[in-house]
Design a protein around this motif. Structure first.
Motif, short mmCIF file in Angstrom:
data_model
loop_
_atom_site.label_atom_id
_atom_site.label_comp_id
_atom_site.label_asym_id
_atom_site.label_seq_id
_atom_site.Cartn_x
_atom_site.Cartn_y
_atom_site.Cartn_z
N PRO A 1 0.89 -1.36 -0.08
CA PRO A 1 0.10 0.27 0.21
C PRO A 1 0.93 1.09 0.10
O PRO A 1 0.61 2.29 -0.79
CB PRO A 1 -0.79 -0.13 1.16
N ALA A 2 2.12 1.22 0.72
CA ALA A 2 2.83 2.47 0.87
C ALA A 2 3.45 2.86 -0.54
O ALA A 2 3.32 3.97 -1.06
CB ALA A 2 4.01 2.16 1.78
N ALA B 1 0.58 4.33 -2.46
CA ALA B 1 0.22 5.73 -2.33
C ALA B 1 1.48 6.55 -2.91
O ALA B 1 1.13 7.68 -3.40
CB ALA B 1 0.49 5.69 -0.73
N ARG B 2 2.96 6.06 -2.61
CA ARG B 2 3.99 6.86 -3.25
C ARG B 2 3.96 7.19 -4.56
O ARG B 2 3.99 8.22 -5.28
CB ARG B 2 5.15 6.28 -2.96
N ALA C 1 1.00 6.85 -6.63
CA ALA C 1 -0.17 7.84 -6.91
C ALA C 1 0.05 9.17 -6.59
O ALA C 1 -0.53 10.20 -7.27
CB ALA C 1 -1.40 7.15 -6.22
N SER C 2 0.86 9.40 -5.70
CA SER C 2 1.20 10.65 -5.30
C SER C 2 2.05 11.51 -6.41
O SER C 2 1.93 12.59 -6.61
CB SER C 2 1.79 10.90 -3.75
N SER D 1 -6.52 3.95 -5.22
CA SER D 1 -6.27 4.38 -3.79
C SER D 1 -5.99 6.03 -3.50
O SER D 1 -5.26 6.28 -2.73
CB SER D 1 -5.26 3.68 -3.21
N THR D 2 -6.60 6.78 -4.44
CA THR D 2 -6.66 7.95 -4.37
C THR D 2 -7.60 8.49 -3.20
O THR D 2 -8.96 8.32 -3.31
CB THR D 2 -7.05 8.63 -5.48
N SER D 3 -7.05 9.13 -2.18
CA SER D 3 -7.98 9.50 -1.11
C SER D 3 -8.05 10.92 -0.83
O SER D 3 -8.75 11.56 -0.25
CB SER D 3 -7.51 8.66 0.30
N ARG D 4 -7.10 11.65 -1.33
CA ARG D 4 -7.07 12.99 -1.23
C ARG D 4 -6.76 13.77 -2.67
O ARG D 4 -6.34 13.18 -3.56
CB ARG D 4 -5.67 13.48 -0.35
#
Length: 295
Positions: free
Chosen positions: A62-63, A66-67, A69-70, A95-98
């Motif tokens: 997941p990390a 997230a990286r 995607a960021s 996994s886009t949450s923001r």
């Protein structure tokens, strides 16, 4: 002419504007190149293609997702701001949450300090100081993108009408207003400009001023004005243009046209209205506020 690579431009921005270390830039490059290998050109990939990254990244931690995607969110935000894309497809990322972060904002006193320093430096009509004043007047006074400003052709400079005709990425043209102070600064620069044979307003050797050099000029002026250089960039001045117009009551649709955004959702993300102004607006304009005052 060598085609502009949006990814390379983004990585250059990270190095100049954010002072990213070589290892950080290399990590961004790996993530962006990996995504491009999976879905193709990042500047043109549609949302359906971008949504397939979830399958490509299914075995990652997941990390790591997230990286990656960021990195893509930041690239897509840059691509929209610089005109390489008309839309921000970040919502299609796994996994886009923001939503992407808003750019840093300069308050009015910081803008005034920046201009006071530039105007003082330009008093003696030294060409480079006059150029710096013209550059920041155009960034803050007209909201131009860095790329649009440095590549501005001489033919776009108005003679009588207070507008520039700016052609953005994809050949999209728009009319950009030039305020009185910006027009005066531009006229001063054209009078002392060394580069009569160049077709660019801001020439540099055989071409025009680079985006990287523009970043350096703006940050150097910020340091001289007593403002932390990391707070200031051409993009931040463009954002201040939008923010302060919105604070002054500008219509969001008008702002969309001035900024050259194809989608008003981009303008809503890009602009920022401080919470204090919103509270004051409710207190002053809401019908219940008038009732409370009369009780």
């Amino acid at each position: 002419m060598t085609p502009v690579d949006p990814v390379e431009e983004f990585l250059s921005m990270l190095a100049v504007e954010r002072g990213a270390a070589a290892n950080t830039i290399a990590a961004y490059r790996r993530d962006l190149d990996g995504a491009a290998d999976a879905i193709g050109d990042l500047a043109t990939a549609d949302r359906d293609r971008i949504s397939t990254l979830g399958e490509a990244w299914r075995d990652l931690a997941p990390a790591s997702v997230a990286r990656k995607a960021s990195a893509l969110r930041q690239f897509f935000g840059f691509a929209v701001d610089e005109g390489y894309r008309d839309d921000d497809p970040s919502e299609a990322l796994p996994s886009t949450s923001r939503r992407r972060n808003l750019p840093k904002v300069l308050d009015h006193s910081e803008v005034e300090a920046l201009f006071a320093c530039a105007q003082e430096d330009a008093q003696g009509d030294r060409p480079l100081a006059v150029r710096t004043l013209a550059l920041i007047e155009m960034l803050y006074g007209s909201g131009l993108r860095a790329t649009e400003l440095v590549s501005l052709p001489v033919s776009a400079v108005p003679r009588d009408a207070p507008f520039l005709t700016v052609t953005g990425k994809g050949g999209q043209a728009r009319m950009v207003p030039v305020g009185t102070k910006a027009s005066q600064a531009l006229s001063r620069w054209m009078a002392v400009r060394d580069g009569e044979r160049s077709s660019f307003v801001f020439p540099s050797r055989s071409s025009h001023l680079t985006r990287i050099r523009l970043y350096q000029i703006v940050k150097g002026l910020a340091a001289k004005a007593g403002i932390a250089p990391e707070k200031v960039s051409p993009h931040v001045l463009r954002h201040a243009f939008a923010t302060h117009l919105l604070e002054g009551g500008a219509d969001l649709r008008v702002l969309q046209a001035l900024l050259g955004h194809a989608d008003i959702a981009t303008t809503q993300i890009y602009t920022h209205v401080d919470s204090a102004r919103l509270v004051r607006l409710v207190n002053e304009r809401h019908p219940l506020a008038a009732r409370a005052a009369s009780d």
